[in-house]
Motif scaffolding. Structure first.
Motif, PDB file in Angstrom:
ATOM      1  N   VAL A 124      26.900   2.850  -2.431  1.00 57.96           N
ATOM      2  CA  VAL A 124      25.766   1.499  -2.690  1.00 57.96           C
ATOM      3  C   VAL A 124      24.345   2.131  -2.129  1.00 57.96           C
ATOM      4  O   VAL A 124      23.325   1.367  -2.408  1.00 57.96           O
ATOM      5  CB  VAL A 124      26.231   0.000  -1.967  1.00 57.96           C
ATOM      6  N   ILE A 166      18.241  -0.497  -0.736  1.00 53.77           N
ATOM      7  CA  ILE A 166      19.781  -0.597   0.766  1.00 53.77           C
ATOM      8  C   ILE A 166      19.667   1.230   0.540  1.00 53.77           C
ATOM      9  O   ILE A 166      19.695   2.256   0.360  1.00 53.77           O
ATOM     10  CB  ILE A 166      21.007  -0.415  -0.233  1.00 53.77           C
ATOM     11  N   ALA A 218      25.554  -6.188  -1.116  1.00 54.14           N
ATOM     12  CA  ALA A 218      24.689  -5.407  -1.870  1.00 54.14           C
ATOM     13  C   ALA A 218      24.171  -5.296  -3.194  1.00 54.14           C
ATOM     14  O   ALA A 218      22.691  -4.705  -3.523  1.00 54.14           O
ATOM     15  CB  ALA A 218      24.737  -3.285  -1.576  1.00 54.14           C
TER      16      ALA A 218
END
Length: 238
Positions: free
Chosen positions: A198, A33, A179
């Motif tokens: 995240v 991510i 995520a």
């Protein structure tokens, strides 16, 4: 490419005389991510749009792991403005690409559309038209539409910047949940709270260059580059 999902090697992008991207070298791993931040005009959106060829590049190479993108739709994109078809219902918007691109039957496309509307907590809006929804609801529909193509890589180009403050969190919550699922996500956003929560890595861009990249904790708590320090001071003081 092993576990690398996307690799930029010496990428330049010119618009006429304007040098929008300058010698970008960047690797993004499968399932990573990545949040890209920086001031307006820094090249963030241009960078993300070169990944799925919405923007061509002037020099260098961008490689996408062929194991991840064997068919159309495996790179999904969610835009700042929702780009929904106003004359189609929410459900019809979601069924369109799976039917035409993936050649799913109407029943299978419908089942998949309902599954992903449920996933973004908006199933009850299936038969409404986009104009009947709030901005936050429309953006969640746009995310569900991308998910219907079952992408391995999902790009977000400032997905909350057109939303009012009350609806930003409902969209971010959907992204937080996504995520956790192992999709490779690259997100251009000013939402630093989301990045902290995240992101595996935060990239700071200015003037078409990557000036700094690190874990959220390291970048936000101890930025190294003076321009990153200045930007974070401005954005976090609001």
């Amino acid at each position: 490419m092993g576990n690398t999902a996307i690799r930029f090697s010496g990428v330049d992008k010119f618009y006429g005389d304007f040098h929008a991207l300058k010698k970008i070298d960047l690797s993004i791993e499968q399932g990573e991510i990545v949040v890209i931040c920086g001031p307006s005009g820094s090249g963030k959106s241009t960078l993300i749009r070169t990944i799925n060829q919405l923007e061509s590049i002037s020099a260098g190479r961008i490689e996408i792991n062929p194991a991840l993108v064997q068919r159309a739709g495996e790179i999904g994109m969610v835009f700042q403005h929702f780009n929904l078809f106003p004359h189609l219902t929410v459900l019809e918007n979601l069924m369109l690409s799976p039917r035409h691109t993936l050649k799913l039957s109407k029943a299978d496309a419908r089942q998949r559309a309902l599954q992903f509307l449920d996933k973004v907590n908006i199933l009850e809006q299936a038969d409404k038209y986009p104009a009947q929804l709030s901005g936050g609801q429309q953006q969640r529909v746009a995310i569900a539409r991308s998910l219907c193509m079952q992408p391995q890589i999902l790009l977000f180009d400032e997905p909350t910047s057109a939303l009012d403050p009350e609806t930003i969190n409902e969209v971010l919550e959907v992204m937080v949940n996504l995520a956790k699922e192992g999709i490779t996500m690259v997100c251009v956003t000013h939402e630093m709270g989301f990045a902290r929560r995240v992101a595996d890595r935060v990239i700071f861009m200015d003037d078409g260059q990557i000036l700094e990249q690190n874990t959220p904790e390291a970048l936000f708590n101890a930025p190294q580059h003076p321009r990153t320090q200045q930007f974070l001071q401005q954005i976090l003081s609001h």
